[in-house]
Enzyme design. Structure first.
Site, PDB file in Angstrom:
ATOM      1  N   ARG A 298       0.827  -1.211   0.000  1.00  0.00           N
ATOM      2  CA  ARG A 298       0.000   0.000   0.000  1.00  0.00           C
ATOM      3  C   ARG A 298       0.857   1.254   0.000  1.00  0.00           C
ATOM      4  O   ARG A 298       0.561   2.223  -0.701  1.00  0.00           O
ATOM      5  CB  ARG A 298      -0.958  -0.030   1.194  1.00  0.00           C
ATOM      6  N   TYR A 442      -5.959  -1.390  -6.930  1.00  0.00           N
ATOM      7  CA  TYR A 442      -5.371  -2.589  -6.326  1.00  0.00           C
ATOM      8  C   TYR A 442      -4.738  -2.307  -4.958  1.00  0.00           C
ATOM      9  O   TYR A 442      -4.591  -1.169  -4.557  1.00  0.00           O
ATOM     10  CB  TYR A 442      -4.429  -3.303  -7.272  1.00  0.00           C
ATOM     11  N   GLU A 443      -4.410  -3.391  -4.275  1.00  0.00           N
ATOM     12  CA  GLU A 443      -3.955  -3.351  -2.874  1.00  0.00           C
ATOM     13  C   GLU A 443      -5.004  -2.737  -1.951  1.00  0.00           C
ATOM     14  O   GLU A 443      -4.686  -2.027  -1.000  1.00  0.00           O
ATOM     15  CB  GLU A 443      -2.622  -2.603  -2.739  1.00  0.00           C
ATOM     16  N   GLY A 444      -6.260  -3.032  -2.223  1.00  0.00           N
ATOM     17  CA  GLY A 444      -7.368  -2.463  -1.460  1.00  0.00           C
ATOM     18  C   GLY A 444      -7.808  -1.170  -2.096  1.00  0.00           C
ATOM     19  O   GLY A 444      -7.058  -0.193  -2.132  1.00  0.00           O
ATOM     20  N   GLN A 449      -9.458   1.735   1.769  1.00  0.00           N
ATOM     21  CA  GLN A 449      -8.499   2.515   2.565  1.00  0.00           C
ATOM     22  C   GLN A 449      -9.227   3.548   3.430  1.00  0.00           C
ATOM     23  O   GLN A 449      -8.845   3.792   4.586  1.00  0.00           O
ATOM     24  CB  GLN A 449      -7.500   3.233   1.646  1.00  0.00           C
TER      25      GLN A 449
END
Length: 596
Positions: A298, A442-444, A449
């Site tokens: 992130r 991506y990555e949440g 977030q």
């Protein structure tokens, strides 16, 4: 073809004048010997690698993409990528901030952050190959067994092998509790893992001899949901006891995703057919181990958009100074030319300054968080470690979401500066926009977030961590509030600080009655808090610029102008965001689903 010049002067300003990183790092036993010259020399050489080796491959790599041989499941990246990676390894760059015990150079993560910003500017798709490896290294370093560390960490540190994170499955993305991949225990203590994964960045390629996959899967007796997930290390080629490579493990790339951007990174569909792996950490505790890699990712994704913001800005400025169109409304500025350069037009300047401010604010925040992470990892004071860990946790979703949102805005603005030429592949601008768009997902996703920030990092502890960060801001406001020249920066900083405090309390009270209020406010809330952090760092940077503007160095003149632009033109966005937060849940939920 787009150009890139490493922003070394601004990096040095942030590290040495704003954050005084050497003084901070010297207090850590692991970095007691660090000095300004070392940091500057490493970044200068890293900038050369980024600008001279991988930047020239960015446009061609995007056009060529990756190729999958379905008969062998092998993936070939674009021309030049493998050779560039060899240079990267030969230069010792993968080992920069890794543990000396495993062959690393042991330099601060903050320096690695600077290197990766430059590489992301130069070629985000290429940078993802070593970038994923560093996350795998960190997860195994934190949670691996001694045997796993001995087997994998030296090779990941040297760059001889690369790594991936295999989370997402076709039926589930962020909701990992739904994943179905299975891990069957074997008599020898290994596990046979079967399942399908998608969207696996750098999942297959020929740049190294082995790829280390970190795979989430379920044990036979695992409880349902996220509490039943375990983590396994699954190499592409099995590793023999003597460290040599053995037979091919049945973990295959069965398809490449045809994406909007980052074409040169192999985003793979991965099938595991009884692939042999070993357990990382405790059974059913895989998410705790994987979160080390996910949090690193992130921060890395925020860094990707920071890099794209910088390179898009540089190219848009060069174009705006060269392209002539129309005359300034106040009269010709270049009477010797048939038209004025478009940089004279106010709205072009607004777009350019927006990108510049988001790059400089993002760089200050990202470097600050990297420094706090260094302290969290290396301080011999337990209280300091815990405090830094909490602050990194608070600011990580802001780096991921706020900087990537800003990157999308900035790259879009910079493409707009080019007009019709911005849509042509050769200019490079439309690639920056396409590449920037995935970073918000991506990555949440950035909504995830935002929920993480408001729900877990703020409301879950009654705002305790946010209040501690707020005290740093309040102390700066109190100290500088009596300085007349700082009023234009301190007053709006104090104002947004007060508004964040009140807004947080209001949302918390609403959420106590209905938790869905958090979902209604979260995205706007994160952006407000993101602006609070940028306002804090811009005020601090303005203080330094005011003190040094008499030196004659135009750098400080530009820094002051950028700070003034930020406070005048970008920070006021918070007024609308706060009003939207306060509108609450009702406007979103009152329409019947059937009417959509």
């Amino acid at each position: 073809m787009p150009q890139y010049n490493p922003p070394l002067r601004d990096m040095q300003f942030v590290m040495h004048e704003l954050l005084n990183v050497v003084d901070e790092l010297k207090l850590l036993p692991a970095h007691a010997d660090i000095d300004v010259d070392t940091i500057n020399a490493v970044l200068e050489e890293g900038g050369k690698f980024a600008s001279q080796v991988i930047a020239p491959l960015n446009l061609s790599g995007d056009a060529e993409g990756c190729q999958l041989d379905k008969s062998t499941h092998e993936v070939t990246p674009p021309k030049g990528f493998k050779e560039a990676y060899k240079q990267y390894v030969e230069g010792g760059w993968p080992a920069l901030s890794c543990d000396p015990e495993f062959g690393g150079q042991g330099l601060p993560l903050m320096i690695n952050q600077g290197l990766y910003e430059m590489m992301n500017s130069a070629n985000q798709a290429w940078t993802m190959y070593p970038g994923l490896s560093h996350g795998a290294y960190e997860a195994l370093h934190a949670h691996g067994t001694p045997e796993q560390k001995a087997t994998y960490l030296p090779k990941l540190t040297s760059g001889e092998w690369t790594g991936t994170m295999c989370l997402t499955e076709p039926h589930c993305g962020t909701d990992l509790g739904m994943l179905r991949s299975k891990a069957e225990p074997q008599a020898d203590g290994t596990y046979k893992i079967t399942g399908s994964k998608i969207f696996i960045s750098a999942g297959e390629h020929d740049m190294v001899e082995n790829i280390v996959h970190l795979v989430l899967a379920r044990l036979p007796d695992a409880p349902a949901g996220s509490k039943g997930i375990s983590l396994f290390v699954v190499p592409k080629f099995k590793v023999n006891a003597d460290g040599s490579l053995g037979e091919r493990n049945p973990v295959f790339c069965t398809g490449l995703e045809h994406k909007m951007g980052i074409h040169a990174n192999s985003t793979c569909q991965i099938t595991l057919e009884g692939a042999v792996g070993t357990l990382v950490g405790q059974p059913n505790k895989g998410l705790a181990a994987m979160f080390v890699m996910m949090n690193a990712a992130r921060l890395g994704v925020g860094n990707q958009s920071l890099g794209l913001t910088e390179v898009a800005y540089q190219n848009a400025v060069a174009y705006a100074k060269d392209r002539i169109q129309m005359r300034a409304l106040s009269g010709p500025k270049s009477p010797d030319l048939p038209a004025d350069p478009i940089i004279v037009h106010p709205d072009v300047r607004k777009m350019l300054l927006t990108a510049r401010a988001y790059a400089e604010g993002g760089r200050a925040l990202a470097t600050y968080v990297a420094l706090q992470l260094d302290k969290a990892l290396a301080s011999d004071d337990e209280d300091e470690r815990k405090e830094c860990e909490a602050e990194v946790a608070l600011l990580t979703p802001i780096i991921k979401a706020f900087i990537t949102d800003n990157g999308w805005i900035a790259t879009s603005h910079c493409m707009q500066v080019f007009g019709g030429h911005g849509f042509i592949h050769e200019s490079g601008m439309e690639q920056f926009v396409r590449d920037a768009r995935i970073n918000m997902i991506y990555e949440g996703t950035n909504t995830i977030q935002s929920l993480d920030l408001l729900g877990r990092k703020v409301l879950a502890n009654n705002g305790a961590t946010l209040k501690k960060f707020g005290k740093k801001i309040a102390a700066f406001v109190e100290e500088e509030g009596v300085v007349e020249a700082m009023q234009e920066f301190v007053n709006p900083l104090a104002d947004i600080g007060d508004k964040v405090t009140k807004l947080t309390t209001e949302i918390g009270m609403k959420a106590f009655q209905n938790p869905d209020e958090v979902g209604a406010a979260a995205v706007d809330y994160l952006r407000v808090v993101g602006h609070l952090t940028f306002a804090y760092f811009f005020a601090r940077m303005a203080k330094i610029a005011l003190e040094k503007q008499g030196s004659g160095d135009k750098f400080y003149t530009a820094k002051l102008a950028t700070a003034r632009f930020y406070f005048a033109k970008l920070l006021p966005e918070t007024a609308g965001l706060i009003r939207s937060c306060r509108a609450g849940l009702t406007p979103l939920m009152e329409m019947d689903e059937a009417l959509f």
